[in-house]
Design a protein around this motif. Sequence first.
Motif, short mmCIF file in Angstrom:
data_model
loop_
_atom_site.label_atom_id
_atom_site.label_comp_id
_atom_site.label_asym_id
_atom_site.label_seq_id
_atom_site.Cartn_x
_atom_site.Cartn_y
_atom_site.Cartn_z
N ALA A 18 56.31 45.27 -59.95
CA ALA A 18 54.95 45.80 -60.06
C ALA A 18 54.44 46.12 -58.67
N THR A 19 53.53 47.07 -58.62
CA THR A 19 52.86 47.43 -57.38
C THR A 19 51.36 47.24 -57.58
N ALA A 20 50.73 46.46 -56.72
CA ALA A 20 49.29 46.24 -56.81
C ALA A 20 48.55 47.50 -56.36
N MET A 21 47.54 47.88 -57.14
CA MET A 21 46.76 49.07 -56.81
C MET A 21 45.48 48.71 -56.04
N THR A 22 45.17 47.42 -55.99
CA THR A 22 44.03 46.93 -55.22
C THR A 22 44.47 45.68 -54.47
N THR A 23 43.65 45.22 -53.57
CA THR A 23 43.95 43.98 -52.86
C THR A 23 44.13 42.88 -53.89
N SER A 24 45.24 42.15 -53.78
CA SER A 24 45.59 41.17 -54.80
C SER A 24 46.12 39.90 -54.17
N LEU A 25 45.98 38.81 -54.89
CA LEU A 25 46.58 37.54 -54.51
C LEU A 25 47.80 37.36 -55.41
N ILE A 26 48.96 37.26 -54.81
CA ILE A 26 50.21 37.14 -55.55
C ILE A 26 50.77 35.74 -55.37
N CYS A 27 51.22 35.16 -56.47
CA CYS A 27 51.77 33.82 -56.42
C CYS A 27 53.08 33.80 -57.20
N GLY A 28 54.15 33.44 -56.56
CA GLY A 28 55.45 33.31 -57.23
C GLY A 28 55.81 31.85 -57.33
N VAL A 29 56.36 31.45 -58.46
CA VAL A 29 56.77 30.06 -58.65
C VAL A 29 58.15 30.01 -59.29
N SER A 30 58.85 28.95 -59.00
CA SER A 30 60.16 28.74 -59.62
C SER A 30 59.98 28.25 -61.05
N LYS A 31 61.02 28.33 -61.84
CA LYS A 31 60.97 27.88 -63.22
C LYS A 31 60.61 26.39 -63.31
N THR A 33 58.95 24.54 -61.19
CA THR A 33 57.56 24.37 -60.76
C THR A 33 56.61 24.83 -61.85
N PHE A 34 56.91 25.96 -62.48
CA PHE A 34 56.06 26.45 -63.55
C PHE A 34 56.04 25.47 -64.72
N GLU A 35 57.20 24.93 -65.07
CA GLU A 35 57.27 23.96 -66.17
C GLU A 35 56.42 22.73 -65.87
N ARG A 36 56.47 22.24 -64.64
CA ARG A 36 55.63 21.09 -64.26
C ARG A 36 54.15 21.47 -64.32
N LEU A 37 53.82 22.69 -63.89
CA LEU A 37 52.45 23.17 -63.92
C LEU A 37 51.91 23.18 -65.36
N VAL A 38 52.72 23.67 -66.30
CA VAL A 38 52.30 23.72 -67.70
C VAL A 38 52.17 22.30 -68.27
N GLU A 39 53.03 21.39 -67.86
CA GLU A 39 52.95 20.02 -68.34
C GLU A 39 51.67 19.34 -67.86
N THR A 40 51.28 19.59 -66.63
CA THR A 40 50.10 18.93 -66.08
C THR A 40 48.80 19.70 -66.34
N HIS A 41 48.91 21.00 -66.63
CA HIS A 41 47.74 21.85 -66.90
C HIS A 41 48.04 22.71 -68.13
N PRO A 42 47.89 22.15 -69.33
CA PRO A 42 48.25 22.90 -70.54
C PRO A 42 47.51 24.23 -70.70
N GLN A 43 46.35 24.38 -70.08
CA GLN A 43 45.63 25.66 -70.18
C GLN A 43 46.44 26.80 -69.57
N VAL A 44 47.32 26.50 -68.64
CA VAL A 44 48.19 27.54 -68.07
C VAL A 44 49.17 28.02 -69.14
N GLY A 45 49.74 27.10 -69.89
CA GLY A 45 50.63 27.46 -70.98
C GLY A 45 49.91 28.28 -72.04
#
Length: 75
Positions: A18-31, A33-45
């Motif tokens: 993807a190419t951002a068309m405006t100023t953007s904050l980009i965040c990449g995470v490993s699988k 890390t994402f799984e831990r994020l969903v476990e601790t913050h279900p709203q992300v899932g």
Amino acid sequence: DLLGESVFIEEGEYPVFATAMTTSLICGVSKPTFERLVETHPQVGLAVIKNLAKRIDYLTGKLGALNEASIEDRR
């Protein structure tokens, strides 16, 4: 917005970019890390599920358009 969440259920590299068309904050995470994020913050899932549901709805509409009688109606 989310992009590339399917890599968390599939193996391999994500086949598009993807190419951002405006100023953007980009965040990449490993699988893991994402799984831990969903476990601790279900709203992300839930946000991922909502995003996937919207995409399914959009694609369902596109498939329905393929059943139209003329090529012009398929747009």
